[in-house]
Design a protein around this motif. Structure first.
Motif, PDB file in Angstrom:
ATOM      1  N   GLU A  16       0.815  -1.215   0.000  1.00  0.00           N
ATOM      2  CA  GLU A  16       0.000   0.000   0.000  1.00  0.00           C
ATOM      3  C   GLU A  16       0.853   1.271   0.000  1.00  0.00           C
ATOM      4  O   GLU A  16       0.443   2.308  -0.531  1.00  0.00           O
ATOM      5  CB  GLU A  16      -0.905  -0.034   1.226  1.00  0.00           C
ATOM      6  N   PRO A  24      -0.066   6.697  -5.284  1.00  0.00           N
ATOM      7  CA  PRO A  24       0.004   5.241  -5.134  1.00  0.00           C
ATOM      8  C   PRO A  24       0.398   4.554  -6.448  1.00  0.00           C
ATOM      9  O   PRO A  24      -0.113   4.903  -7.525  1.00  0.00           O
ATOM     10  CB  PRO A  24      -1.419   4.855  -4.727  1.00  0.00           C
ATOM     11  N   SER A  26      -0.324   1.617  -7.389  1.00  0.00           N
ATOM     12  CA  SER A  26      -1.491   0.921  -7.959  1.00  0.00           C
ATOM     13  C   SER A  26      -2.292   1.865  -8.860  1.00  0.00           C
ATOM     14  O   SER A  26      -2.770   1.463  -9.925  1.00  0.00           O
ATOM     15  CB  SER A  26      -2.375   0.346  -6.858  1.00  0.00           C
ATOM     16  N   ARG A  45      -7.267  -4.623  -2.093  1.00  0.00           N
ATOM     17  CA  ARG A  45      -6.489  -4.345  -0.886  1.00  0.00           C
ATOM     18  C   ARG A  45      -6.613  -5.541   0.036  1.00  0.00           C
ATOM     19  O   ARG A  45      -7.714  -5.968   0.387  1.00  0.00           O
ATOM     20  CB  ARG A  45      -7.028  -3.091  -0.209  1.00  0.00           C
ATOM     21  N   ASP A  67       1.217  -0.540   5.586  1.00  0.00           N
ATOM     22  CA  ASP A  67       1.692  -1.059   4.314  1.00  0.00           C
ATOM     23  C   ASP A  67       1.028  -2.392   4.008  1.00  0.00           C
ATOM     24  O   ASP A  67       1.677  -3.415   3.854  1.00  0.00           O
ATOM     25  CB  ASP A  67       3.220  -1.211   4.336  1.00  0.00           C
ATOM     26  N   VAL A  70      -1.438  -5.067  -1.587  1.00  0.00           N
ATOM     27  CA  VAL A  70      -2.328  -4.587  -2.639  1.00  0.00           C
ATOM     28  C   VAL A  70      -1.998  -5.376  -3.903  1.00  0.00           C
ATOM     29  O   VAL A  70      -0.827  -5.616  -4.190  1.00  0.00           O
ATOM     30  CB  VAL A  70      -2.107  -3.075  -2.908  1.00  0.00           C
TER      31      VAL A  70
END
Length: 119
Positions: A16, A24, A26, A45, A67, A70
């Motif tokens: 994360e 981020p 992601s 997540r 953290d 993900v």
């Protein structure tokens, strides 16, 4: 356009706290997948996990982690996913990335009627 039949699932395993230019990682991957015209991308997540560092990250209250694991999952035709790998490599670096063949069924399509009993 949604793929049908044989496809390839790309999964990227992240933390994360992983970032790309202060946002981020992601999010960066999803935006790059969108710009590449891939069928879709989803970010999941996790509530607990560990990776190469062997440190367990968890969402349990007593050991709240900043953290959490993900994953980014992308499914599209194999050639489109493989064409995306260089763009992914620019941001993902040494993170774990997997490719798995999948079958995407066409659901809800009208097809030939099923034979009736006793006909």
């Amino acid at each position: 356009m949604r793929p049908a039949g044989r496809a390839l699932r790309l999964t990227v395993f992240l933390g994360e706290s992983d970032r790309w230019h202060h946002r981020p990682l992601s999010t960066e991957i999803v935006h790059r997948a969108h710009a590449a015209g891939l069928a879709g991308a989803t970010v999941f997540r996790g509530t607990e996990g560990y990776g190469a560092s062997s440190v367990v990250h968890t969402a349990r209250l007593l050991s709240l982690s900043e953290d959490l694991p993900v994953t980014v999952v992308i499914v599209d035709a194999e050639e489109r996913v493989r064409a995306f790998l260089p763009a992914l490599g620019e941001v993902a670096g040494e993170r774990l990335v997997t490719l798995e063949p999948v079958e995407v069924p066409r659901l809800g399509q009208s097809g030939p009627a099923a034979p009736e009993d006793g006909a």
